[in-house]
Design a protein around this motif. Structure first.
Motif, short mmCIF file in Angstrom:
data_model
loop_
_atom_site.label_atom_id
_atom_site.label_comp_id
_atom_site.label_asym_id
_atom_site.label_seq_id
_atom_site.Cartn_x
_atom_site.Cartn_y
_atom_site.Cartn_z
N LYS A 28 0.82 -1.20 0.14
CA LYS A 28 0.13 -0.19 -0.14
C LYS A 28 0.76 1.18 0.08
O LYS A 28 1.45 1.52 0.84
CB LYS A 28 -0.96 0.03 1.16
CG LYS A 28 -1.88 1.20 1.29
CD LYS A 28 -2.91 0.87 0.15
CE LYS A 28 -4.17 1.72 0.19
NZ LYS A 28 -3.73 3.06 -0.13
N SER B 160 -9.16 6.59 -8.03
CA SER B 160 -9.63 6.25 -6.81
C SER B 160 -9.43 4.76 -6.62
O SER B 160 -8.86 4.37 -5.60
CB SER B 160 -10.73 6.71 -6.70
OG SER B 160 -11.14 7.98 -6.65
N GLN C 26 2.57 14.04 -7.78
CA GLN C 26 2.66 12.90 -7.45
C GLN C 26 4.18 13.04 -6.47
O GLN C 26 4.94 13.77 -6.23
CB GLN C 26 3.16 11.83 -8.43
CG GLN C 26 4.23 12.11 -9.49
CD GLN C 26 4.17 11.35 -10.64
OE1 GLN C 26 3.50 10.22 -10.61
NE2 GLN C 26 5.17 11.52 -11.49
N LYS D 282 2.58 1.02 -6.22
CA LYS D 282 3.45 2.11 -6.23
C LYS D 282 3.51 2.81 -7.55
O LYS D 282 3.30 3.72 -7.91
CB LYS D 282 4.79 2.00 -5.72
CG LYS D 282 5.55 3.23 -5.49
CD LYS D 282 6.79 3.22 -5.01
CE LYS D 282 7.76 4.53 -4.90
NZ LYS D 282 6.99 5.60 -4.48
N GLN E 108 1.85 3.13 -11.41
CA GLN E 108 0.66 2.93 -12.09
C GLN E 108 0.64 3.63 -13.28
O GLN E 108 0.94 4.91 -13.47
CB GLN E 108 -0.41 3.40 -11.38
CG GLN E 108 -0.69 2.74 -9.96
CD GLN E 108 -1.68 3.14 -8.76
OE1 GLN E 108 -2.83 3.71 -9.76
NE2 GLN E 108 -1.76 2.63 -7.69
N TYR F 11 3.10 8.02 -11.26
CA TYR F 11 2.26 7.51 -12.49
C TYR F 11 3.10 7.79 -13.80
O TYR F 11 3.89 8.57 -13.99
CB TYR F 11 0.96 8.63 -12.60
CG TYR F 11 -0.02 8.66 -11.54
CD1 TYR F 11 -0.89 7.49 -11.86
CD2 TYR F 11 -0.15 9.50 -10.52
CE1 TYR F 11 -2.16 7.49 -10.76
CE2 TYR F 11 -1.11 9.32 -9.50
CZ TYR F 11 -2.17 8.56 -9.61
OH TYR F 11 -2.89 8.20 -8.71
N GLY G 221 -3.16 0.41 -4.41
CA GLY G 221 -2.06 0.75 -3.84
C GLY G 221 -0.69 0.42 -4.45
O GLY G 221 0.41 0.67 -3.75
N ARG H 244 -5.53 4.15 -6.46
CA ARG H 244 -5.07 4.44 -5.20
C ARG H 244 -5.34 3.37 -4.25
O ARG H 244 -4.75 3.02 -3.12
CB ARG H 244 -5.69 5.82 -4.62
CG ARG H 244 -5.08 6.93 -5.62
CD ARG H 244 -5.54 8.27 -5.05
NE ARG H 244 -4.98 9.38 -5.67
CZ ARG H 244 -5.40 10.78 -5.91
NH1 ARG H 244 -6.76 10.53 -5.76
NH2 ARG H 244 -4.68 11.51 -6.41
N LYS I 234 2.61 7.11 -1.74
CA LYS I 234 2.83 8.03 -2.82
C LYS I 234 2.85 7.20 -3.97
O LYS I 234 3.63 6.11 -4.25
CB LYS I 234 4.10 8.74 -2.87
CG LYS I 234 4.60 9.66 -3.85
CD LYS I 234 5.76 10.57 -3.61
CE LYS I 234 6.23 11.13 -4.80
NZ LYS I 234 6.77 10.29 -5.73
N ILE I 235 2.15 7.74 -5.19
CA ILE I 235 2.02 6.80 -6.40
C ILE I 235 2.72 7.49 -7.52
O ILE I 235 2.52 8.62 -7.73
CB ILE I 235 0.69 6.48 -6.88
CG1 ILE I 235 -0.10 5.53 -5.76
CG2 ILE I 235 0.57 5.87 -8.13
CD1 ILE I 235 -1.82 5.39 -6.01
#
Length: 331
Positions: A28, A291, A331, A299, A301, A34, A297, A294, A31-32
């Motif tokens: 999880k 959403s 991000q 990392k 995506q 992208y 989760g 996220r 911070k993602i």
């Protein structure tokens, strides 16, 4: 209570406990990061200058994570001829902007018809076809293995998804040879193997490679029911499957490699009215995908549809491009 009933209850408890454990074992990320998948062919199918789209991605979107593909039929159009012009351009510009690339290799790569073999391979028997495939992979890896932009190699795309695409049946032995070859040529960078998040349990793909990538599609057209369809697979199912992979296979990076960001059309985007496209990808649906991503989760995506965002901006709908830009900036 009968013994049979007791056994069923125990089995149900064990399964539920494993699912719960797998869910919490799933990563999880706070911070993602992208990214996007980019295809010159997809940009050209929208009557776009793909180089311009690629430059805008790097300069305006400021994207730093991109998946590109070494399409076999483009790279080796003839048995004795390699053409690297397009790949050289993509990799050089990524280096200039300090972006990191996933470079996909193999016969089955992103975008329809999924398998992109050169026409000349149609005349080859299986052993010679396999040798030609391995030779092409070796040539591509050796050419780009010193590029600082290459972060990860992807070997094939959803290699176990036999129900989609114009492709032969999955060949596990051949896939293992491809993976072994890439790891021998470049023992440093990880190898990514992908699978369908909606149609596969991930076991065969998940035990191979150093990293695993899943798809995430929610708004599609169902050929079975002949109508638009919402895939209600819950976010926790992806987390549980990811956690189970980590429990079974040890440390393994989990990635959403295709997160839906464009409409699912049956006649092609140019032949589908924009209002109909909104049935499977509106800004509200785009936000829902963000959403769900996220909540899962993972990392890293990677969105699917950056070419469409650019095309839509030219149609007076720049909201997708701008929303993606905000996500990347924050991000």
């Amino acid at each position: 209570m009968s013994i049979k009933r007791k056994i069923l209850i125990v089995v149900a408890i064990v399964i539920a406990s494993l699912c719960l454990l797998a869910y919490f074992a799933g990563p999880k990320a706070e911070k993602i990061d992208y990214g996007v998948t980019f295809s010159p062919q997809q940009a050209e199918s929208l009557n776009l200058d793909w180089r311009q789209v690629y430059r805008e991605m790097l300069e305006d979107l400021n994207i730093k994570k991109i998946r590109i593909s070494a399409y076999w039929n483009q790279v080796q159009p003839q048995p004795d001829k390699y053409v690297f012009t397009d790949l050289d351009y993509q990799i050089a510009l990524a280096e200039k902007h300090k972006a990191k690339l996933v470079l996909a290799l193999g016969s089955r790569l992103p975008r329809w018809p999924e398998c992109h073999n050169p026409e000349w391979t149609n005349e080859l028997d299986k052993p010679n076809l396999h040798n030609a495939l391995l030779s092409y992979i070796e040539t591509v890896v050796l050419r780009y293995q010193n590029s600082p932009a290459i972060e990860m190699w992807q070997v094939e795309n959803e290699p176990f998804l036999s129900s989609f695409g114009e492709c032969p049946k999955p060949d596990r032995d051949l896939l293992d040879k491809e993976i072994a070859l890439v790891k021998k040529l470049d023992p440093v960078r990880p190898v990514l193997i992908t699978d369908s998040g909606e149609l596969s349990p991930w076991f065969s793909a998940g035990k191979r490679g150093d990293a695993f990538g899943t798809t995430l599609y929610r708004y599609v057209f169902s050929d079975v029911f002949n109508r638009y369809w919402i895939n209600y697979n819950p976010y926790w199912l992806y987390r549980a499957k990811g956690g189970l992979l980590k429990l079974l296979n040890g440390s393994k990076e989990l990635v959403i490699i295709e997160m839906q960001g464009e409409p699912w059309t049956t006649k092609g985007i140019l032949n589908t009215p924009v209002e109909e496209q909104f049935r499977t990808m509106s800004l509200e649906k785009f936000e829902n995908m963000v959403s769900v991503g996220r909540a899962i989760g993972f990392k890293k995506q990677y969105f699917w549809g950056v070419e469409w965002w650019y095309w839509m901006r030219g149609q007076g709908h720049g909201e997708f491009w701008e929303r993606a830009k905000t996500l990347i900036d924050n991000q």
